[in-house]
Design a protein around this motif. Structure first.
Motif, mmCIF file in Angstrom:
data_model
loop_
_atom_site.group_PDB
_atom_site.id
_atom_site.type_symbol
_atom_site.label_atom_id
_atom_site.label_comp_id
_atom_site.label_asym_id
_atom_site.label_seq_id
_atom_site.Cartn_x
_atom_site.Cartn_y
_atom_site.Cartn_z
ATOM 1 N N ASP A 21 0.865 -1.174 0.000
ATOM 2 C CA ASP A 21 0.000 0.000 0.000
ATOM 3 C C ASP A 21 0.904 1.226 0.000
ATOM 4 O OD1 ASP A 21 -2.281 -1.498 2.406
ATOM 5 O OD2 ASP A 21 -2.214 -1.672 0.220
ATOM 6 N N MET A 22 0.595 2.182 -0.864
ATOM 7 C CA MET A 22 1.440 3.369 -1.004
ATOM 8 C C MET A 22 0.650 4.619 -0.631
ATOM 9 S SD MET A 22 4.272 2.049 -1.962
ATOM 10 C CE MET A 22 5.167 3.582 -2.288
ATOM 11 N N GLY A 23 1.356 5.595 -0.099
ATOM 12 C CA GLY A 23 0.651 6.813 0.296
ATOM 13 C C GLY A 23 1.530 8.039 0.235
ATOM 14 N N TRP A 24 0.864 9.168 0.290
ATOM 15 C CA TRP A 24 1.520 10.472 0.410
ATOM 16 C C TRP A 24 1.036 11.137 1.680
ATOM 17 C CZ3 TRP A 24 5.413 12.145 -2.618
ATOM 18 C CH2 TRP A 24 5.591 11.536 -3.855
ATOM 19 N N TYR A 25 1.978 11.641 2.434
ATOM 20 C CA TYR A 25 1.710 12.402 3.634
ATOM 21 C C TYR A 25 2.400 13.756 3.494
ATOM 22 C CZ TYR A 25 0.124 8.067 5.855
ATOM 23 O OH TYR A 25 -0.564 6.923 6.163
ATOM 24 N N ARG A 26 2.018 14.694 4.340
ATOM 25 C CA ARG A 26 2.683 15.996 4.310
ATOM 26 C C ARG A 26 2.813 16.557 5.714
ATOM 27 N NH1 ARG A 26 -2.069 19.587 1.288
ATOM 28 N NH2 ARG A 26 -3.523 19.674 3.066
ATOM 29 N N GLN A 27 3.816 17.395 5.866
ATOM 30 C CA GLN A 27 4.046 18.034 7.155
ATOM 31 C C GLN A 27 4.398 19.494 6.915
ATOM 32 O OE1 GLN A 27 6.933 16.110 9.702
ATOM 33 N NE2 GLN A 27 6.076 17.094 11.506
ATOM 34 N N ALA A 28 3.545 20.365 7.408
ATOM 35 C CA ALA A 28 3.787 21.798 7.332
ATOM 36 C C ALA A 28 4.548 22.250 8.575
ATOM 37 C CB ALA A 28 2.456 22.537 7.219
ATOM 38 N N PRO A 29 5.243 23.376 8.499
ATOM 39 C CA PRO A 29 5.996 23.855 9.664
ATOM 40 C C PRO A 29 5.104 24.005 10.892
ATOM 41 C CG PRO A 29 6.591 25.103 7.716
ATOM 42 C CD PRO A 29 5.423 24.234 7.326
ATOM 43 N N GLY A 30 5.556 23.433 12.000
ATOM 44 C CA GLY A 30 4.817 23.548 13.245
ATOM 45 C C GLY A 30 3.606 22.648 13.356
ATOM 46 N N LYS A 31 3.401 21.791 12.373
ATOM 47 C CA LYS A 31 2.234 20.900 12.389
ATOM 48 C C LYS A 31 2.665 19.448 12.326
ATOM 49 C CE LYS A 31 -1.056 24.121 10.318
ATOM 50 N NZ LYS A 31 -2.098 24.304 9.266
ATOM 51 N N GLN A 32 1.738 18.569 12.697
ATOM 52 C CA GLN A 32 2.014 17.144 12.626
ATOM 53 C C GLN A 32 1.894 16.645 11.187
ATOM 54 O OE1 GLN A 32 -0.665 15.237 15.426
ATOM 55 N NE2 GLN A 32 0.885 15.334 17.035
ATOM 56 N N ARG A 33 2.569 15.561 10.931
ATOM 57 C CA ARG A 33 2.456 14.932 9.619
ATOM 58 C C ARG A 33 1.035 14.408 9.450
ATOM 59 N NH1 ARG A 33 7.272 11.023 7.705
ATOM 60 N NH2 ARG A 33 8.353 12.881 8.472
ATOM 61 N N GLU A 34 0.477 14.620 8.260
ATOM 62 C CA GLU A 34 -0.896 14.213 8.025
ATOM 63 C C GLU A 34 -1.013 13.450 6.707
ATOM 64 O OE1 GLU A 34 -3.440 17.629 7.642
ATOM 65 O OE2 GLU A 34 -2.416 18.381 5.864
ATOM 66 N N LEU A 35 -2.020 12.586 6.674
ATOM 67 C CA LEU A 35 -2.303 11.828 5.469
ATOM 68 C C LEU A 35 -2.836 12.750 4.384
ATOM 69 C CD1 LEU A 35 -2.876 9.070 4.004
ATOM 70 C CD2 LEU A 35 -5.172 9.244 4.963
ATOM 71 N N VAL A 36 -2.330 12.555 3.170
ATOM 72 C CA VAL A 36 -2.856 13.269 2.006
ATOM 73 C C VAL A 36 -3.696 12.310 1.160
ATOM 74 C CG1 VAL A 36 -2.287 14.519 -0.107
ATOM 75 C CG2 VAL A 36 -0.908 14.862 1.963
ATOM 76 N N ALA A 37 -3.088 11.196 0.774
ATOM 77 C CA ALA A 37 -3.787 10.230 -0.067
ATOM 78 C C ALA A 37 -3.087 8.892 0.030
ATOM 79 C CB ALA A 37 -3.825 10.687 -1.524
ATOM 80 N N VAL A 38 -3.859 7.828 -0.106
ATOM 81 C CA VAL A 38 -3.290 6.482 -0.127
ATOM 82 C C VAL A 38 -3.910 5.704 -1.272
ATOM 83 C CG1 VAL A 38 -2.734 6.379 2.318
ATOM 84 C CG2 VAL A 38 -4.985 5.653 1.531
ATOM 85 N N ILE A 39 -3.138 4.755 -1.780
ATOM 86 C CA ILE A 39 -3.633 3.840 -2.794
ATOM 87 C C ILE A 39 -3.203 2.437 -2.381
ATOM 88 C CG2 ILE A 39 -1.630 4.270 -4.307
ATOM 89 C CD1 ILE A 39 -3.585 3.792 -6.684
ATOM 90 N N ALA A 40 -4.181 1.573 -2.244
ATOM 91 C CA ALA A 40 -3.904 0.217 -1.797
ATOM 92 C C ALA A 40 -3.303 -0.614 -2.929
ATOM 93 C CB ALA A 40 -5.193 -0.427 -1.299
ATOM 94 N N SER A 41 -2.779 -1.759 -2.559
ATOM 95 C CA SER A 41 -2.190 -2.637 -3.572
ATOM 96 C C SER A 41 -3.222 -3.016 -4.637
ATOM 97 C CB SER A 41 -1.623 -3.895 -2.918
ATOM 98 O OG SER A 41 -2.630 -4.571 -2.181
ATOM 99 N N GLY A 42 -4.483 -3.085 -4.230
ATOM 100 C CA GLY A 42 -5.534 -3.423 -5.178
ATOM 101 C C GLY A 42 -6.040 -2.254 -5.990
ATOM 102 N N GLY A 43 -5.580 -1.047 -5.659
ATOM 103 C CA GLY A 43 -5.937 0.123 -6.441
ATOM 104 C C GLY A 43 -6.957 1.052 -5.807
ATOM 105 N N SER A 44 -7.570 0.660 -4.708
ATOM 106 C CA SER A 44 -8.528 1.561 -4.071
ATOM 107 C C SER A 44 -7.793 2.753 -3.474
ATOM 108 C CB SER A 44 -9.322 0.834 -2.993
ATOM 109 O OG SER A 44 -8.466 0.339 -1.991
ATOM 110 N N THR A 45 -8.472 3.884 -3.439
ATOM 111 C CA THR A 45 -7.841 5.124 -2.999
ATOM 112 C C THR A 45 -8.631 5.777 -1.870
ATOM 113 O OG1 THR A 45 -9.013 6.386 -4.696
ATOM 114 C CG2 THR A 45 -6.827 5.562 -5.260
#
Length: 115
Positions: A33-57
């Protein structure tokens, strides 16, 4: 050791677009399963988007209808297409790979949305 290398970040004006790529190596990419996360200055890392091995997002509410995650298993690469970018999208974007209880991170790529 899993290697994840992000690319495609940069400076873009509000309303612009960027495409991030994450190339994976030393893994059987298609089962992760693959994903993108992001972290802005002074903030916690957060989920942006994920795509499972089967393709669901799945997407964070803040990026739905603007961002698209996709994967190319033949190229061991996951992409994040980002449109209608806003200043609040400014962050370091990290690629993530998950398999069962294990996960790995890339080094991150900076995205700055500013006029």
């Amino acid at each position: 050791q899993v290697q994840l290398v992000e690319s495609g970040g940069g400076l873009v004006q509000p309303g612009g677009s960027l495409r991030l790529s994450c190339a994976a190596s030393r893994i059987i990419f298609s089962i992760f399963d693959m994903g993108w996360y992001r972290q802005a200055p002074g903030k916690q890392r957060e989920l942006v988007a994920v795509i499972a091995s089967g393709g669901s997002t799945n997407y964070a509410d803040s990026v739905k209808a603007r961002f698209t995650i996709a994967r190319d298993n033949a190229k061991n690469t996951v992409f994040l297409e980002m449109n209608s970018l806003k200043p609040e999208d400014t962050a370091v974007y990290y690629c993530n790979a998950k398999l069962w209880s294990n996960e790995w991170w890339g080094q991150g790529t900076q995205v700055t949305v500013s006029s």
